[in-house]
Design a protein around this motif. Structure first.
Motif, PDB file in Angstrom:
ATOM      1  N   GLY A 243     170.450 -35.035 114.023  1.00  0.00           N
ATOM      2  CA  GLY A 243     171.139 -35.934 114.935  1.00  0.00           C
ATOM      3  C   GLY A 243     170.844 -37.391 114.649  1.00  0.00           C
TER       4      GLY A 243
ATOM      5  N   SER B 296     173.600 -40.084 113.149  1.00  0.00           N
ATOM      6  CA  SER B 296     173.903 -41.281 113.936  1.00  0.00           C
ATOM      7  C   SER B 296     173.691 -42.552 113.124  1.00  0.00           C
TER       8      SER B 296
ATOM      9  N   PRO C 278     177.285 -43.198 118.591  1.00  0.00           N
ATOM     10  CA  PRO C 278     176.621 -41.899 118.393  1.00  0.00           C
ATOM     11  C   PRO C 278     175.107 -41.966 118.560  1.00  0.00           C
TER      12      PRO C 278
ATOM     13  N   ALA D 227     174.441 -42.085 122.284  1.00  0.00           N
ATOM     14  CA  ALA D 227     174.612 -40.749 122.866  1.00  0.00           C
ATOM     15  C   ALA D 227     173.450 -39.838 122.482  1.00  0.00           C
ATOM     16  N   PHE D 228     172.980 -39.985 121.241  1.00  0.00           N
ATOM     17  CA  PHE D 228     171.833 -39.192 120.788  1.00  0.00           C
ATOM     18  C   PHE D 228     170.594 -39.539 121.608  1.00  0.00           C
TER      19      PHE D 228
ATOM     20  N   SER E 222     170.823 -38.001 125.024  1.00  0.00           N
ATOM     21  CA  SER E 222     170.574 -36.565 124.960  1.00  0.00           C
ATOM     22  C   SER E 222     169.082 -36.262 124.852  1.00  0.00           C
TER      23      SER E 222
ATOM     24  N   ARG F 190     177.292 -36.687 124.508  1.00  0.00           N
ATOM     25  CA  ARG F 190     177.613 -36.454 123.102  1.00  0.00           C
ATOM     26  C   ARG F 190     178.924 -35.697 122.891  1.00  0.00           C
TER      27      ARG F 190
END
Length: 216
Positions: free
Chosen positions: A125, A129, A146, A149-150, A153, A190
């Motif tokens: 991930g 990203s 990204p 969002a990573f 998460s 994500r």
């Protein structure tokens, strides 16, 4: 530009569908297994499309080998874990009754799988990203989305573990709903979040194409 718009449109729709199906999975736990498989399949297809693109210019990592490899792992790893799960030992009373060696053996296997899954997910991930951000195919500052969002998460996954450790067994039940909520937020960040962003960018690519055509 047209190929990039098509890639972002189809891929974005796939991620949005993942988010919607995921919310259905949280709302109707009885549909969990079937919906879970469907989510993993759609997610894999969408991420692979973003990785490869309909052309090199449409790939969010410009088809750079490291970026494509990282996104491929991100796409197929949930399916691989799901395929392995039926083969894993179950920590239940029968395992304990089989003897201490059997119990410890099962615990060792499950622990190894857990940390392997954690390590692969985090590394893939993060690499994916960063590669998306560096490729700059996605317009700035959204090429960093990204990674955002990573991060959401990861935080959503770590906070419940810290809370459970601090609360102990007595407060675990009270934190269960909060953990589910945080997990849902991380999942939607994500999937639904990035999917909506991809659709917005696809519309922006179309607008840019029209402007160029008119100026010509």
């Amino acid at each position: 530009m047209r190929q990039r718009r098509r890639t972002f449109m189809i891929g974005g729709m796939g991620l949005v569908l993942c988010g919607v199906l995921g919310m259905l999975q949280y709302a109707a736990p009885g549909l969990g297994p079937v919906v879970g498989i469907l989510v993993d399949l759609v997610f894999a297809a969408a991420v692979l499309l973003f990785a490869i693109g309909s052309s090199r210019a449409a790939s969010v990592v410009a088809r750079r080998p490291l970026g494509v490899a990282a996104l491929t792992v991100v796409a197929v790893w949930p399916l691989a874990i799901r395929a392995v799960q039926p083969l894993l030992p179950i920590m239940d009373a029968a395992t304990f009754d089989a003897g201490l060696d059997a119990y410890r053996g099962a615990e060792t296997i499950l622990t190894a799988v857990f940390f392997t899954n954690l390590l692969v997910s985090l590394v893939a991930g993060l690499l994916a990203s960063v590669q998306i951000a560096r490729a700059a195919v996605v317009p700035a500052p959204w090429n960093w989305a990204p990674l955002w969002a990573f991060a959401v998460s990861v935080v959503a996954a770590v906070i419940p573990q810290l809370l459970f450790a601090a609360a102990g067994s007595s407060g675990a039940q009270a934190l269960a709903e909060a953990a589910i909520l945080l997990g849902a937020i991380g999942f939607l960040a994500r999937t639904l979040g990035l999917g909506i962003l991809a659709l917005v960018l696809a519309a922006r690519f179309r607008s840019d194409s029209v402007d160029v055509y008119r100026s010509a």
